[in-house]
Design a protein around this motif. Structure first.
Motif, PDB file in Angstrom:
ATOM      1  N   UNK A  66      36.123   5.350 -15.743  1.00  0.00           N
ATOM      2  CA  UNK A  66      35.685   4.719 -17.001  1.00  0.00           C
ATOM      3  C   UNK A  66      36.760   3.787 -17.559  1.00  0.00           C
ATOM      4  N   UNK A  67      38.031   4.104 -17.302  1.00  0.00           N
ATOM      5  CA  UNK A  67      39.100   3.205 -17.750  1.00  0.00           C
ATOM      6  C   UNK A  67      39.051   1.890 -16.955  1.00  0.00           C
ATOM      7  N   UNK A  70      36.315   0.030 -18.440  1.00  0.00           N
ATOM      8  CA  UNK A  70      36.742  -0.507 -19.746  1.00  0.00           C
ATOM      9  C   UNK A  70      37.585  -1.778 -19.568  1.00  0.00           C
ATOM     10  N   UNK A  71      38.537  -1.746 -18.636  1.00  0.00           N
ATOM     11  CA  UNK A  71      39.407  -2.920 -18.424  1.00  0.00           C
ATOM     12  C   UNK A  71      38.582  -4.125 -17.969  1.00  0.00           C
ATOM     13  N   UNK A  73      35.223  -4.527 -18.717  1.00  0.00           N
ATOM     14  CA  UNK A  73      34.377  -4.903 -19.871  1.00  0.00           C
ATOM     15  C   UNK A  73      35.168  -5.666 -20.925  1.00  0.00           C
ATOM     16  N   UNK A  74      36.333  -5.118 -21.263  1.00  0.00           N
ATOM     17  CA  UNK A  74      37.070  -5.654 -22.409  1.00  0.00           C
ATOM     18  C   UNK A  74      37.908  -6.869 -22.056  1.00  0.00           C
ATOM     19  N   UNK A  75      38.496  -6.866 -20.865  1.00  0.00           N
ATOM     20  CA  UNK A  75      39.431  -7.940 -20.511  1.00  0.00           C
ATOM     21  C   UNK A  75      39.016  -8.705 -19.260  1.00  0.00           C
ATOM     22  N   UNK A 112      27.725   0.546 -16.445  1.00  0.00           N
ATOM     23  CA  UNK A 112      28.001   0.939 -17.836  1.00  0.00           C
ATOM     24  C   UNK A 112      29.045   2.051 -17.925  1.00  0.00           C
ATOM     25  N   UNK A 113      28.905   3.045 -17.068  1.00  0.00           N
ATOM     26  CA  UNK A 113      29.821   4.191 -17.198  1.00  0.00           C
ATOM     27  C   UNK A 113      29.756   5.092 -15.979  1.00  0.00           C
TER      28      UNK A 113
END
Lengths: 136, 139
Positions: A66-67, A70-71, A73-75, A112-113
């Motif tokens: 998930x990290x 996240x990296x 998705x966010x960056x 998504x996850x």
């Protein structure tokens, strides 16, 4: 390549293997990235660090994946090589890659996850095996 | 407190009513306000205004109300996501951080694009952390 896509109704799963737990985690991470894009198109221009401590190896696997999601998705960070250590349920990883560019990189799935549904992480003979299902 | 609220003529609208409600929160009547929201769920639209209020107890009250509603009727919180995401653009960093935290509690993927956009613009490291945590929490 020690990961492959497994068939799960409605979602997508991965089976990753490794001679060690670390290798199994690396392959799970690369398998995840391969669901998002073609790893051969990624250049190793940047690196990111990840450090996660969890109570169990199962939670560690889900949190780690998930990290990575996240990296991305966010960056927009996407990798194709991972150096990783796991000691006492603490994971430290260096991930090599670059910022995703839809003009250069193939867009495959929108992940998504990582989920706990039917999660498997186990040692079998001399190998570690992980199976994980993603929400898409 | 219920009697005082009824003194508004049963019309739960208007600035005076909002002021009264927020003052109650500021004075520590959190449980009563939570009960009020159970009976008047359409007043959920006041929550973004609470988050933007400068009084700490009012903000904390908003978080508590969101948590309560999330337990009982989580879908209804989707209605206030657009107003809360607007707060991510506030000039006040506290409001931006509180908005991100509220979106983390709500936990709806609907907020993800706005949070990612806010993360790219955000310069305050603390607010950035709040936004990152919110994005991580969305499933």
């Amino acid at each position: 390549m020690s990961y492959r896509v497994i068939d799960v109704a409605g979602d997508i799963g991965l089976r990753a293997e490794g001679r060690t737990l670390q290798e199994c985690f690396v392959n799970a991470g690369l398998g995840l990235y391969s669901l998002i894009t073609d790893l051969n198109q990624i250049k190793q221009k940047q690196q990111i660090e990840i450090e996660i401590a969890e109570e169990s190896i199962e939670i560690l696997l889900v949190s780690y994946l998930n990290e990575l999601i996240f990296k991305f998705d966010a960056y927009g960070f996407i990798g194709n090589a991972i150096d990783l250590t796991i000691e006492r349920n603490t994971l430290k990883a260096l991930v090599y890659g670059e910022t995703f560019d839809p003009k250069k990189h193939e867009r495959r799935l929108l992940i998504k996850a990582a989920t706990y549904h039917n999660l498997i992480i186990k040692q079998e003979n001399t190998h570690w095996i992980a199976e994980i299902i993603f929400d898409i | 407190m219920g009697d005082s609220m009824n003194g508004n003529g049963g019309n739960w609208e208007g600035k005076a009513f909002e002021d009264m409600l927020f003052d109650y929160l500021d004075n520590g009547y959190l449980e009563s306000i939570i009960t009020f929201f159970k009976h008047e769920p359409e007043q959920i639209f006041l929550i973004p205004k609470m988050l933007a209020d400068e009084r700490l107890r009012v903000k904390v009250g908003a978080f508590a109300i969101i948590e309560e509603i999330k337990e009982k009727n989580p879908e209804s919180l989707n209605k206030i996501i657009p107003e809360i995401t607007k707060l991510l653009n506030s000039v006040e960093k506290n409001i931006r951080g509180d908005a991100a935290y509220a979106l983390e509690i709500i936990g709806s993927l609907e907020a993800k694009p706005a949070l990612i956009e806010a993360l790219q613009k955000e310069e305050d490291p603390q607010v950035k952390e709040f936004i990152e945590d919110a994005i991580r929490s969305l499933k």
